[in-house]
Every structure is written in C-alpha cells, then in structure tokens.
Scaffold this active site. Sequence first.
Site, PDB file in Angstrom:
ATOM      1  N   THR A   9      36.358   5.989  22.999  1.00 13.71           N
ATOM      2  CA  THR A   9      37.256   4.612  22.246  1.00 13.71           C
ATOM      3  C   THR A   9      37.518   4.901  20.810  1.00 13.71           C
ATOM      4  OG1 THR A   9      35.727   3.361  23.707  1.00 13.71           O
ATOM      5  CG2 THR A   9      37.159   2.177  22.025  1.00 13.71           C
ATOM      6  N   ARG A  28      38.390  15.570  26.897  1.00 15.26           N
ATOM      7  CA  ARG A  28      37.668  15.839  28.149  1.00 15.26           C
ATOM      8  C   ARG A  28      38.516  15.082  29.305  1.00 15.26           C
ATOM      9  NH1 ARG A  28      31.607  15.264  27.512  1.00 15.26           N
ATOM     10  NH2 ARG A  28      32.182  13.516  26.219  1.00 15.26           N
ATOM     11  N   LYS A  67      29.362   5.484  35.297  1.00 15.20           N
ATOM     12  CA  LYS A  67      30.116   5.091  33.970  1.00 15.20           C
ATOM     13  C   LYS A  67      31.382   4.437  34.415  1.00 15.20           C
ATOM     14  CE  LYS A  67      30.708   7.420  30.610  1.00 15.20           C
ATOM     15  NZ  LYS A  67      30.788   8.444  29.431  1.00 15.20           N
ATOM     16  N   ALA A  73      27.547  18.499  28.743  1.00 13.54           N
ATOM     17  CA  ALA A  73      27.252  18.465  27.571  1.00 13.54           C
ATOM     18  C   ALA A  73      25.649  19.146  27.576  1.00 13.54           C
ATOM     19  CB  ALA A  73      27.254  17.268  26.547  1.00 13.54           C
ATOM     20  N   PHE A  90      27.671  13.545  24.048  1.00 11.46           N
ATOM     21  CA  PHE A  90      26.447  13.152  23.677  1.00 11.46           C
ATOM     22  C   PHE A  90      26.552  13.144  22.038  1.00 11.46           C
ATOM     23  CE2 PHE A  90      24.550  15.425  27.573  1.00 11.46           C
ATOM     24  CZ  PHE A  90      24.719  14.259  28.263  1.00 11.46           C
ATOM     25  N   PHE A 118      30.892  -4.614  17.638  1.00 12.80           N
ATOM     26  CA  PHE A 118      30.803  -5.298  18.723  1.00 12.80           C
ATOM     27  C   PHE A 118      30.859  -6.820  18.504  1.00 12.80           C
ATOM     28  CE2 PHE A 118      29.901  -2.822  22.868  1.00 12.80           C
ATOM     29  CZ  PHE A 118      29.979  -1.665  22.189  1.00 12.80           C
ATOM     30  N   TRP A 169      38.108  -1.110  19.331  1.00  9.63           N
ATOM     31  CA  TRP A 169      38.406  -1.550  20.894  1.00  9.63           C
ATOM     32  C   TRP A 169      39.023  -2.981  21.002  1.00  9.63           C
ATOM     33  CZ3 TRP A 169      36.133  -6.029  23.200  1.00  9.63           C
ATOM     34  CH2 TRP A 169      36.099  -5.665  24.679  1.00  9.63           C
ATOM     35  N   LYS A 189      32.228   6.633  21.805  1.00  8.28           N
ATOM     36  CA  LYS A 189      32.726   7.635  21.152  1.00  8.28           C
ATOM     37  C   LYS A 189      34.233   8.020  21.476  1.00  8.28           C
ATOM     38  CE  LYS A 189      30.024  10.767  21.836  1.00  8.28           C
ATOM     39  NZ  LYS A 189      30.140  11.532  22.859  1.00  8.28           N
TER      40      LYS A 189
HETATM   41  P1  ADP Z   1      31.231   7.072  24.995  1.00  2.00           P
HETATM   42  O1  ADP Z   1      32.400   8.015  24.652  1.00  2.00           O
HETATM   43  O2  ADP Z   1      30.357   6.961  23.709  1.00  2.00           O
HETATM   44  O3  ADP Z   1      30.340   7.133  26.176  1.00  2.00           O
HETATM   45  P2  ADP Z   1      32.801   5.155  25.396  1.00  2.00           P
HETATM   46  O4  ADP Z   1      34.010   5.051  24.480  1.00  2.00           O
HETATM   47  O5  ADP Z   1      33.468   5.515  26.913  1.00  2.00           O
HETATM   48  O6  ADP Z   1      31.682   5.577  24.892  1.00  2.00           O
HETATM   49  O7  ADP Z   1      32.578   3.425  25.667  1.00  2.00           O
HETATM   50  C1  ADP Z   1      31.628   3.123  26.580  1.00  2.00           C
HETATM   51  C2  ADP Z   1      32.066   1.536  27.046  1.00  2.00           C
HETATM   52  O8  ADP Z   1      31.860   0.744  26.026  1.00  2.00           O
HETATM   53  C3  ADP Z   1      33.513   1.381  27.388  1.00  2.00           C
HETATM   54  O9  ADP Z   1      33.514   0.829  28.651  1.00  2.00           O
HETATM   55  C4  ADP Z   1      34.026   0.753  26.273  1.00  2.00           C
HETATM   56  O10 ADP Z   1      35.231  -0.224  26.657  1.00  2.00           O
HETATM   57  C5  ADP Z   1      32.952  -0.080  25.773  1.00  2.00           C
HETATM   58  N1  ADP Z   1      32.960  -0.256  24.247  1.00  2.00           N
HETATM   59  C6  ADP Z   1      33.333   0.505  23.221  1.00  2.00           C
HETATM   60  N2  ADP Z   1      33.322  -0.016  22.268  1.00  2.00           N
HETATM   61  C7  ADP Z   1      33.288  -1.320  22.213  1.00  2.00           C
HETATM   62  C8  ADP Z   1      33.146  -2.428  21.332  1.00  2.00           C
HETATM   63  N3  ADP Z   1      33.394  -2.200  20.265  1.00  2.00           N
HETATM   64  N4  ADP Z   1      33.378  -3.829  21.878  1.00  2.00           N
HETATM   65  C9  ADP Z   1      32.954  -3.676  23.011  1.00  2.00           C
HETATM   66  N5  ADP Z   1      33.039  -2.878  24.111  1.00  2.00           N
HETATM   67  C10 ADP Z   1      33.132  -1.608  23.861  1.00  2.00           C
END
Ligand code: ADP
Length: 559
Positions: free
Chosen positions: A76, A97, A108, A276, A304, A384, A412, A74
């Site tokens: 990202t 945030r 995390k 959250a 979430f 991914f 990403w 999210k």
């Molecule tokens: P959320 O906000 O939903 O918790 P994040 O954006 O923090 O998720 O991403 C969680 C992890 O997943 C991060 O380490 C990010 O680099 C990785 N990630 C997110 N999207 C991808 C993607 N498309 N391919 C590989 N890794 C990803």
Amino acid sequence: KTAVPSDIEIAQQASMKKITEIVEQLDIEEEEIELYGKYKAKLSHNILNRLAQKENGKVILVTAINPTPAGEGKSTVTVGLGQALNKLGKKTVIAMREPSLGPTMGLKGGAAGGGYSQVLPMEDINLHFTGDIHAITTANNALAAMIDNHIHQGNELQIDTRRITWKRVVDLNDRALRKVVIGLGGATQGVPREDGFDITVASEIMAVFCLAKDLKDLKARLARIVIGYDVNQKPVTVKDLNVEGALTLLLKDASMPNLVQTMEHSPAIIHGGPFANIAHGCNSVLGTQMAAKLGDYVVTEAGFGADLGAEKFLHIKTPSLGYHPQAVVIVATVRAIKMHGGLSKDQLKMENLEALKLGIENVKKHVETIQSFGLPYVIALNEFVTDTEAEISYVQEWCKAHEIPMALTQVWEKGGEGGLKLAEAVLSEIEKSNDEFTPLYLPENTVEQKLEIIAKTVYGAEGVDILPTAQKQLQLIVGEGWGHLPICMAKTQYSLSDDAKKLGRPQNFTITIRELKPSVGAGFIVALTGNIMTMPGLPKEPAALKMDVDEQGKATGLF
Ligand code: ADP
C-alpha cells in the site's frame, strides 16, 4: 464498520485509463508494447536497448519492520508513495511483484496494495494476470517431465533417482501434494520414485526469471540449474539434459514486464514474484530496470521485513540490477509496533504507550541495518484509524530524539495526497546523500563469513551454529566452486531471530543453520534456519470461501 469499503469495492469504483494512454506518458514506442486487453500491456526488452544511454531513475526501496498479523501495508505504501511522487511532478514508475494464487486463495485474498493506493485491474492482477506464473509452472514441470523421461529412456546421465532435487510445482496451497510417489503402474509408466510439489513461486525458475537481465542471461541461468545428483554424487544440470533452449522459449513472452496503472493512473510495472524465504522476494530485475529507464524515480518493494527482503535486495538483486537503491523506506504501524511490544492482536485497539516503547526497538534494529549499508532512509508510519494521537506523537517524538527521519502517511485513506510528506522526506534524504552503498559482504568472503555477517549485523545475533548436515553440504558447495555465491537466508519473517515467537528486538541468540541448498541457476545458496514451507497448506477457512462472481462476471471477495 460496514461504512469502510473493502479494497475490491474501492478498486471496482475507480476509473481506469486505457493502458495505451499510460504508455503515452512514457518513452515507449508503438511496437514496444504487446496489449493484453484494454488495461494491461507487456513491454518489449527492446526498451532497455533503445534507452541504454539514458540515465537510470533513482530507485527507492520500500521495506518494513518484522511483519505481524496486524499487517504493515508495505504494498500500500509502495503504491501510495509512487502516486505521491507523481503528484509532486516527479515522473515515477512503480515496480512490484505479481501475487501468487496460493496466498490469494488461502490467507491474503489479494496483494495489489490497499484502500486508495492500489494497482488496477486488481482482480486480474490477483488472479491469472498475463499468465506469467502459469508459464513458470509449465517451464518447471516441463523440466520435471524431461528428467523422468530421461530416466525412463535408459538414464544415460546415471541420475540417482533418490537424489533428484527438482520438484514439480503448482501455484496453489495444496499440502496433499507435498510428498508423492510417481511412475506407478508398470514398465510403460515411467520409473517409480518419490517426488513432491512446491508452490510455483518457490520454484528456482521463478528466482532465475527474476534475476535474469535478458533472454541470453535467462538461458545461461536456466542451463546452470542443478536438478539432482548422479550415482557418483556429481551434480546434474539442465545443460546436461540439453533443455535450456526449450525452457527459455516457454518463458519468452512471460519475460516481458507487465505495465498497469494505479488508482491515480501512475504507471506500475508488475513482474515476477519469488518467495521471500527460499528465494529473494523481489520483483524482476527486468521490471525494475525498465521502470528506471521510463521514470526519473522508481518505487519498488522487497518481501517481508528489512532483515530478509531488504538484505536480499541489497546482496542478491543489486548485483544483477547493476545499481543500488538511492533511498530506503521502512514501513511501520503503531499496531505492529505494539505487537512487537508484547500485545496480542485483540489488544491492539486500545492505546498502550508502554507496548509502543518496548516494540519500537524492532524499528530501531531495522534502521541500524539500513544504516550499515550506508543508505539514506525514512520511516513511513502507516496510519490506521485506530491509532491514537498520543501513540502517533510518541513515535514522532522518538524518531526526533533519535534523529531518524520519519513521515506519517495516510496513503490507504487518501491515496497519493496522503503520501506527500513521505515523498518530500524521501526526496530530501536523496538530495542530502552522497549516493554511497556498502554491501556487508563480498563474493570472496567464505560462506561461513557471509552467514555470520548476516546473523550478527542484520539480525543482531551472537553468531551462527552450522549443524552437521549443513556442514556436509558446505563441503560440497565449496568443492563444486559455488562458494562465491551470495546467501539467501530462509528464516521466519516474524522475528529477527530464527524463532518466530521472539518479537521485538531479541538479544543473546544464535542462528541455527540446518541446511545449505545451492540454487546455482538463480545464483545463490539458500541457508535454511528452520522448517521453511515450500508448499503451504490452506487454513481452516480459506479466503476462497468468500470469493464469488456474479452473472455479469463481477468478482467479489478478493478483499
Ligand atoms: P504488506 O505489503 O505489508 O503485506 P499490504 O499493503 O498488502 O501489506 O496491506 C495489507 C492489508 O492491510 C490490505 O488489505 C490493506 O488494504 C490493509 N491496509 C494497509 N494499510 C492500511 C491502513 N493504513 N488502514 C487500513 N488498512 C490498511
């Protein structure tokens, strides 16, 4: 596999502009910034007054399906969409945030986006940043110290030491502090009583901080905080202790939103970060309002899935913000959908259309929820490398068949470039919409009605079961005149139901309300549906074990 650089490696290779250069892109005057080094600045509340007449930018809210251990991305997508809109020439400011050190050191390892869609400097943002969370810790604990001192000095307010609800906080995961006894050691060491610690981001002060419109509102909300009950069971407030002025003073600088940049130099305001579950999970109202004055578009995020984060954004944050989002982005991944379809984490690499078919019902429910608020939306399928062509086209076809707008995103991997389709889809939905918004309940609905509406419409439950403890608390809430407040549901994030194991789209369930806790300062009633952790513990292998810093001060291991 080692060829894929980690988030921190990508972030450290990125070039940052001086924050003053980012400021120059925006309508900010010199005296309205407070520099925190070269790459971070705090923004004066004056910006909101000076630009009061300026039209607000359009707010795009990023939410998701129910999170799974597979990760949805999210943050990202939030960063990537902001970058993409800027690439399209739309002046966009991101509002996010601030990460808490508890999850960073625990599970995390960072929360500043990922890959080529990150906010910078990611080490600072993930560690102490500009000290806002420390200021909140201090304000929270100053209040705790005032309470115990009041009791020690004669307890004029007749506070019942067994009914103090205010706890101390620390911004770490530390289960050993959940329950403590304080004031031991004799007559000069205070009055002994049971106490406990929460993580700072679960403090009501964090929620107050994030919902306050200005310093005046901050002080008024702090004054209304109930710290416990007296011997006659009447609420005792911060105002009774006369410390709202001191608490506001401690939060004065922290209340200025923080400006940083993304990897593509898009402006990002990162401010406030409440839990959250026990709170509403959105960045500060001040941060979002400022983003909306400085940008024609704002991309912001709620914690979430849409059942918790978006619902709370729309019922709790929106009234303080003064306006509603113009569009919602629902983030989903093939991996997470497959987990909702019954696969375990180690089965995700293999193509499985059957699991996708079952799991997509979770996506459908969140779409229906956003539709029930009358808001336009787009599904962002965060791609991914392990996703197969057949899986992606299954989701695409499904969306087409259900007339659900969707866009595949590769933010990403490619940064803003990978989010252009999503940005275009969102702009087109905003263009088509008539800018309507219908909250699912109104302040005048009873607490029971509000609970039932959320359970039925947002979770798909049959109804709610309010347990006797909660019934008793409900009487107190109504008796004290707090019944008009919105509800802040504290429910597992993993399921639409209150049972974390029920993935996908559960049917035939009720939501059990165990406790109702008024957060009068924040201005909501927390409805606890299970045991919600307000002081998490560390896992067996905390993320901290991988962290290090070299002699030059270069950080590693923040993911
Ligand atoms: P959320 O906000 O939903 O918790 P994040 O954006 O923090 O998720 O991403 C969680 C992890 O997943 C991060 O380490 C990010 O680099 C990785 N990630 C997110 N999207 C991808 C993607 N498309 N391919 C590989 N890794 C990803």
